[in-house]
Design an enzyme around this catalytic site. Structure first.
Site, short mmCIF file in Angstrom:
data_model
loop_
_atom_site.label_atom_id
_atom_site.label_comp_id
_atom_site.label_asym_id
_atom_site.label_seq_id
_atom_site.Cartn_x
_atom_site.Cartn_y
_atom_site.Cartn_z
CB SER A 1 -0.92 0.00 1.23
OG SER A 1 -0.16 -0.17 2.42
CG ASN B 1 -3.77 -4.92 12.97
OD1 ASN B 1 -3.20 -4.78 11.88
ND2 ASN B 1 -4.08 -6.10 13.46
CB THR C 1 -42.12 24.93 -7.59
OG1 THR C 1 -43.26 25.44 -8.27
CG2 THR C 1 -41.89 25.72 -6.31
CG HIS C 2 -43.22 21.49 -10.41
ND1 HIS C 2 -43.48 20.18 -10.18
CD2 HIS C 2 -43.87 22.19 -9.45
CE1 HIS C 2 -44.28 20.06 -9.12
NE2 HIS C 2 -44.52 21.27 -8.65
CB SER D 1 -16.45 24.94 -28.59
OG SER D 1 -16.50 24.12 -29.74
CE LYS E 1 -20.89 25.28 -26.68
NZ LYS E 1 -22.00 24.39 -26.58
CD GLU F 1 -20.51 21.70 -18.73
OE1 GLU F 1 -20.85 20.77 -19.47
OE2 GLU F 1 -19.81 22.65 -19.12
CE1 TYR G 1 -6.10 -3.45 9.05
CE2 TYR G 1 -5.25 -5.66 8.63
CZ TYR G 1 -5.41 -4.34 8.26
OH TYR G 1 -4.86 -3.90 7.08
CD GLN H 1 -2.92 -2.48 2.07
OE1 GLN H 1 -2.24 -2.82 3.03
NE2 GLN H 1 -2.67 -2.89 0.85
N1 ARG Z 1 -1.19 -1.29 5.22
C1 ARG Z 1 -2.09 -1.81 6.19
C2 ARG Z 1 -3.45 -1.13 6.05
O1 ARG Z 1 -3.51 -0.13 5.44
C3 ARG Z 1 -1.57 -1.56 7.56
C4 ARG Z 1 -2.05 -2.52 8.57
C5 ARG Z 1 -1.53 -3.88 8.26
N2 ARG Z 1 -1.77 -4.79 9.31
C6 ARG Z 1 -1.59 -6.10 9.12
N3 ARG Z 1 -1.81 -6.84 10.12
N4 ARG Z 1 -1.25 -6.57 7.95
O2 ARG Z 1 -4.47 -1.60 6.52
#
Ligand code: ARG
Length: 463
Positions: free
Chosen positions: A27, A114, A159-160, A281, A287, A294, A321, A326
């Site tokens: 990650s 965690n 309205t509408h 445009s 335009k 938008e 956890y 993640q």
């Molecule tokens: N990169 C992990 C997350 O974002 C961190 C926690 C990982 N914990 C584990 N027990 N693998 O959730």
């Protein structure tokens, strides 16, 4: 294995991680965004460990100095992020040990990734909520300035999407400010539940070390300590709540956008946006497209998607956890970026709106917007409301047939529909008379708009 880095958890493994699995599970490419919060959390944790005697003061000092030096490396772009080290937490911890030696390995005592990641996410989100709040206030101030300037400007209220009754443009803008004020309240309320400390929960069951969680909470500015370790590491409600508040805010911006897109069209021409906020445009030279509104309307979709995504992410998870968690990061980060960007561009754009008062007034005049005022007038002359409604309906039909607005009918013409109509009717048929008459709190009268601007400005100053 991608390189020769040893995994912090490598002890029980006899085979290296598959190269693709390593990339797939990492990650760090996105969670490195949490580095400041990760370091702040680690510093507080180290100080606490020294306080309760698990680390010596000297060890603590070396850890804190090392972490601060690493923060500098990251900020100067000198830090080498490694996918093999999975995430921001293990990257920073490994670098700490590289810098300060064996003592670095003591930092993770009584802690798990965690409770660490849950803490980082809360610190991050708390800061972002504050930044979003500031941007929200800037947008509200810009709208209040415009509302004050346009307190007397008359436009058709719809309205509408059909002309209903005249309103002041200032009043319409204050409707937007009210929506944003509720968004700010929702974010402030969400912040209270974000601001709770998970550290101490460790992996899921707490820790055997005599941790002082209150101390860590004070160091990090948390208002409370999570009271169940299983819940502390697995709870992502605080993100879902934030996403719900963010999706509602974006829904509001999307509605403003829709109105601006309509109002800038040649068919309405109520307002014009600054050239700096539009594009042209490549084929149609005439335009000037309202790209910003938008795009903001479009960006609302992704935030709504992230809210549903997070709800779905959590719905089947057992305690505590799970690696699924993640997947909370990219939707949250994208939501923060989208909301901050949308608020910023709106706050910048609003002061550059020009208002076409003549067009607004003309549109209100053409749509029989004062028909209700005529019915109310008849009621004051003793005609029951349902009969008055019928009388005015017939007068409107006559006006349509003869190409005239109600105020353009002669007294003689009006009296064909009711003998209760006198010379004084023309005051109530004017657009100014119509809006001025709705002079109660929450009404559209210019006097009420000015009072509301003052009240809402006061509320913003208190925040
Ligand atoms: N990169 C992990 C997350 O974002 C961190 C926690 C990982 N914990 C584990 N027990 N693998 O959730």
């Amino acid at each position: 294995m991608s390189d020769d880095i040893t995994k912090p958890w490598g002890g029980r493994f006899s085979e290296p991680t598959d190269a693709f699995v390593e990339a797939f599970t990492a990650s760090v490419d996105f969670d490195r965004r949490l580095y400041r919060h990760d370091i702040a959390g680690s510093i507080a944790h180290a100080r606490m460990l020294a306080r309760v005697g698990v680390l010596t003061d000297d060890e603590c000092r070396r850890i804190v100095d090392g972490l601060e030096a690493i923060r500098g490396e990251i900020e100067r772009g000198e830090f080498r992020w490694s996918t093999a080290l999975e995430d921001v937490h293990m990257n920073i911890e490994a670098r700490l040990t590289e810098r300060i030696g064996e003592t670095g390995k003591k930092l993770h005592t009584g802690r798990s990734r965690n409770d660490q990641v849950a803490t980082d996410m809360r610190l991050y989100l708390r800061e972002e909520i504050d930044a979003i709040g500031a941007e929200l206030r800037r947008l509200q101030r810009a709208l209040l300035d415009l509302a004050e300037r346009e307190a007397e400007t008359i436009m058709p209220g719809f309205t509408h999407l059909q002309t209903a009754q005249p309103v002041t443009f200032g009043h319409h803008l204050l409707a937007w400010v009210n929506m944003l004020a509720r968004d700010a309240q929702r974010l402030a309320d969400c912040r209270r539940r974000v601001n709770v400390l998970p550290l101490g929960a460790a992996a899921l069951a707490g820790t055997t070390f005599p941790v002082d969680r209150e101390f860590v909470a004070r160091e990090l500015g948390f208002e409370a300590v999570a009271s169940n370790s299983l819940d502390a590491v697995s709870d992502r409600d605080f993100i879902i709540e934030f996403l719900a508040a963010a999706a509602t805010l974006m829904m509001h911006l999307s509605r403003f956008s829709e109105e601006l897109v309509l109002w800038t069209s040649a068919q309405f021409e109520f307002v014009a946006l600054g050239d700096a906020f539009c594009t042209g445009s490549s084929i149609m030279p005439q335009k000037k497209n309202p790209d910003v509104p938008e795009l903001v309307r479009g960006k609302c979709a992704r935030v709504q998607g992230h809210l549903v995504g997070l709800l779905t992410l959590m719905k089947g998870q057992p305690l505590a956890y799970n690696k699924d968690n993640q997947e909370d990061k990219e939707p949250l980060f994208d939501t923060v970026d989208t909301v901050r960007g949308s608020l910023r561009v709106y706050a910048d754009m609003i002061p550059h709106i020009t208002v076409n008062r003549e067009r607004m007034r003309e549109a209100a005049r053409r749509g029989f917007a004062t028909a209700t005022d005529l019915a109310d007038y008849l009621v004051r002359k003793g005609v029951p409301f349902r009969d008055a409604h019928e009388v005015v309906g017939r007068a409107v039909r006559f006006g349509i047939e003869h190409g005239k607005d109600l105020s353009q009918l002669t007294l003689e013409e009006l009296r064909r529909f009711s003998g209760a109509i006198d010379e004084d009717v023309f005051q109530v048929l004017t657009l100014e008379g119509s809006v001025a008459a709705r002079n109660h709190p929450g009404g559209t009268a210019p006097a009420q708009v000015r009072a509301e601007v003052a009240r809402l400005r006061g509320m913003l100053e208190e925040d």
